[in-house]
Design a protein around this motif. Structure first.
Motif: not given
Length: 173
Positions: A65, A133, A67, A112, A163-164, A128, A149, A135, A161
């Protein structure tokens, strides 16, 4: 029926590949598991046995993840497969419960996955996106309920928090 769960051992690899391919009707998921293993990214690989025969498999890898300059890594479940002849017998549930216990014991607060919004909520998974979150599996303005999640540590919500990104073994959506 007695289900036992254990970690993958080397002799299981070919059988896991065949099981994943049979369960999904193609080699895509089996190949993902092989790539994760080959890259040393298969964080956890569990098999379900009935009568000493592998009837299910669950793979976990670490997803990142991001940020801004912050980075975190949490496990992602998938692929998970049960032999077609053994589905709807609690094997998938047993695999998920066993895997969640390992995730908790390892001290992770989030898990996740991308999967059915009709199946995974029974284990506590929730969408999520509303928790902050995103993606590649969520397109702007598109459906997002399949990107989920499991929150194991509530104190992380709002603090973590972003971008996964799943491991590169997974194809682009």
């Amino acid at each position: 029926m007695q289900i036992s769960i254990r970690h993958e051992i080397p002799i299981d690899i070919k059988e896991i590949h065949a099981l994943e391919a049979e369960a999904f009707g193609c080699r895509l998921q089996a190949d993902i598991v092989d790539r994760l293993r080959d890259d040393g990214a298969l964080w956890l690989s569990q098999v379900a046995l009935v009568d000493e025969r592998i009837v299910g498999h669950a793979a976990y890898s670490l997803a990142e993840i991001s940020q801004n300059s912050n980075r975190w890594r949490f496990p992602a479940l998938g692929p998970i497969a049960v032999a077609p002849a053994n589905q709807r017998q609690g094997i998938g549930s047993a695999l998920i419960h066993a895997g969640v216990e390992v995730v908790k014991e390892a001290g992770f607060g989030l898990l996740f996955l991308v999967g059915s919004p009709n199946y995974y909520p029974r284990f506590g998974f929730q969408p999520a996106l509303p928790l902050g979150f995103s993606s590649d599996w969520v397109k702007p303005g598109g459906r997002h309920e399949h990107f989920m999640t499991l929150v194991l540590d509530q104190s992380l919500i709002g603090c973590v928090r972003g971008y996964l990104r799943f491991h590169r073994a997974f194809p682009d959506p």
